[in-house]
Enzyme design. Sequence first.
Site, PDB file in Angstrom:
ATOM      1  N   LYS A   1       0.655  -1.106  -0.292  1.00  0.00           N
ATOM      2  CA  LYS A   1      -0.189   0.195  -0.128  1.00  0.00           C
ATOM      3  C   LYS A   1       0.770   1.270   0.008  1.00  0.00           C
ATOM      4  CE  LYS A   1      -4.332  -1.930   2.192  1.00  0.00           C
ATOM      5  NZ  LYS A   1      -5.251  -1.962   3.181  1.00  0.00           N
TER       6      LYS A   1
ATOM      7  N   ASP B   1     -10.227   2.544   3.090  1.00  0.00           N
ATOM      8  CA  ASP B   1     -10.276   1.723   4.083  1.00  0.00           C
ATOM      9  C   ASP B   1     -11.068   2.356   5.283  1.00  0.00           C
ATOM     10  OD1 ASP B   1      -9.034  -0.537   3.339  1.00  0.00           O
ATOM     11  OD2 ASP B   1      -6.912   0.338   3.673  1.00  0.00           O
TER      12      ASP B   1
ATOM     13  N   ALA C   1      -0.387   1.202  15.219  1.00  0.00           N
ATOM     14  CA  ALA C   1      -0.036   2.380  14.654  1.00  0.00           C
ATOM     15  C   ALA C   1       0.798   2.476  13.432  1.00  0.00           C
ATOM     16  CB  ALA C   1       0.649   3.200  15.615  1.00  0.00           C
TER      17      ALA C   1
ATOM     18  N   ALA D   1      -2.550   0.170   8.605  1.00  0.00           N
ATOM     19  CA  ALA D   1      -3.954   0.080   8.437  1.00  0.00           C
ATOM     20  C   ALA D   1      -4.567   0.868   9.691  1.00  0.00           C
ATOM     21  CB  ALA D   1      -4.186  -1.350   9.005  1.00  0.00           C
TER      22      ALA D   1
HETATM   23  P1  ATR Z   1      -0.399  -2.868   8.794  1.00  0.00           P
HETATM   24  O1  ATR Z   1      -0.195  -2.153   7.390  1.00  0.00           O
HETATM   25  O2  ATR Z   1      -1.054  -4.138   8.798  1.00  0.00           O
HETATM   26  O3  ATR Z   1      -1.038  -1.947   9.776  1.00  0.00           O
HETATM   27  P2  ATR Z   1       2.250  -2.559   9.718  1.00  0.00           P
HETATM   28  O4  ATR Z   1       2.294  -1.024   9.390  1.00  0.00           O
HETATM   29  O5  ATR Z   1       3.471  -3.471   9.655  1.00  0.00           O
HETATM   30  O6  ATR Z   1       1.068  -3.347   8.943  1.00  0.00           O
HETATM   31  O7  ATR Z   1       1.762  -2.395  11.177  1.00  0.00           O
HETATM   32  C1  ATR Z   1       1.729  -3.564  11.996  1.00  0.00           C
HETATM   33  C2  ATR Z   1       1.231  -3.007  13.283  1.00  0.00           C
HETATM   34  O8  ATR Z   1       0.938  -4.274  14.153  1.00  0.00           O
HETATM   35  C3  ATR Z   1       2.243  -2.031  14.111  1.00  0.00           C
HETATM   36  O9  ATR Z   1       1.309  -1.264  15.095  1.00  0.00           O
HETATM   37  C4  ATR Z   1       3.076  -2.996  14.950  1.00  0.00           C
HETATM   38  O10 ATR Z   1       3.562  -2.497  16.154  1.00  0.00           O
HETATM   39  P3  ATR Z   1       5.175  -1.802  16.122  1.00  0.00           P
HETATM   40  O11 ATR Z   1       4.700  -0.635  15.647  1.00  0.00           O
HETATM   41  O12 ATR Z   1       5.446  -1.928  17.371  1.00  0.00           O
HETATM   42  O13 ATR Z   1       5.694  -2.830  15.166  1.00  0.00           O
HETATM   43  C5  ATR Z   1       1.955  -4.062  15.383  1.00  0.00           C
HETATM   44  N1  ATR Z   1       2.140  -5.326  16.005  1.00  0.00           N
HETATM   45  C6  ATR Z   1       2.810  -6.427  15.034  1.00  0.00           C
HETATM   46  N2  ATR Z   1       2.877  -7.519  15.835  1.00  0.00           N
HETATM   47  C7  ATR Z   1       2.514  -7.267  17.175  1.00  0.00           C
HETATM   48  C8  ATR Z   1       2.541  -7.764  18.412  1.00  0.00           C
HETATM   49  N3  ATR Z   1       3.023  -9.342  18.590  1.00  0.00           N
HETATM   50  N4  ATR Z   1       2.091  -7.244  19.372  1.00  0.00           N
HETATM   51  C9  ATR Z   1       1.843  -5.899  19.439  1.00  0.00           C
HETATM   52  N5  ATR Z   1       1.733  -5.227  18.133  1.00  0.00           N
HETATM   53  C10 ATR Z   1       2.146  -6.064  17.195  1.00  0.00           C
END
Ligand code: ATR
Length: 286
Positions: free
Chosen positions: A66, A102, A128, A131
């Site tokens: 995206k 979205d 954050a 999405a």
């Molecule tokens: P997307 O486009 O799906 O939002 P992304 O931009 O990679 O994908 O964001 C993933 C989100 O899930 C982030 O907020 C991430 O937290 P970090 O910013 O600390 O990386 C969160 N996330 C992923 N795995 C996690 C976990 N096991 N526990 C808590 N937050 C998680």
Amino acid sequence: MPPRYAVFGQPITHSLSPRIHAMFAAQFGIALDYRAIEVGREDFTSALDAFARDGGRGANVTLPLKERAFALCARTSEEARRAGSVNTLIRNGDEWRGDSTDGAGLLRDLHQRHGFEPHGRCCLLLGAGGAARAVAFALADAGVGELVIANRTPERASALADAIGTAPRMRACAWDELATMRDFDLVVNATAAGHAGNRLDLPTTLLAPATLCYDLSYGSPAIAFLVWARATGATRVSDGLGMLIEQAAESFALWHGHRPETAPVYAELRANPDCRSSPDQVRGRL
Ligand code: ATR
């Protein structure tokens, strides 16, 4: 030959978008060729160029493309610029125009299937990333009373809260601080934890019986959060199937100029075992 559309992403084999767009097109008697195209970040630009050369008129874009799609667009909507990502590409001459549907999809699903109006309500957003950004701006636009953003990496939550502005209604909080918070009206899980098979560590005090607990994903990645919410006493839980269909309807309207009926598509997909967020559709609440 019918006009060509596609969804790009990786992985993409289980995408429901080709089925959803085929059902929408049938409502208007529109013939279209909508396919899922599996491609990663490295090959996305060349795959999209090839698609355009073959007459591609529009595309949806999903993980992990995206942000890259946003960078490839000659023009973007306000929603796309704020989210920093694009999920809908529209061919315009020999350029791509980008939009992000979205946030609108989530608001429509909240309104239509859950009777939930964010205006004046107290909301918690978990995550954050890309999405979460689209959701945060949509909830802010809808006039939430308060939006708390919690993220594993607190700096990203602070950056998102700052980007929206209007403190103190929009604010970041550290994950540990969640233990001091109570009784939100809406809790949205926008983390990718479920996709990696991880569970979130959340205090039960966040929820009241009437809290709507919403996971942006559907199928197995949504289960852990929704089962936790039900076990904690929430009577209202939802996966993101409705949002998926609503954001697709917004894309369809941008391409074809008609907004399709989403209720029959939702009913059909919800009844399909492939689309279920079991266990037992999270105990009969989906
Ligand atoms: P997307 O486009 O799906 O939002 P992304 O931009 O990679 O994908 O964001 C993933 C989100 O899930 C982030 O907020 C991430 O937290 P970090 O910013 O600390 O990386 C969160 N996330 C992923 N795995 C996690 C976990 N096991 N526990 C808590 N937050 C998680």
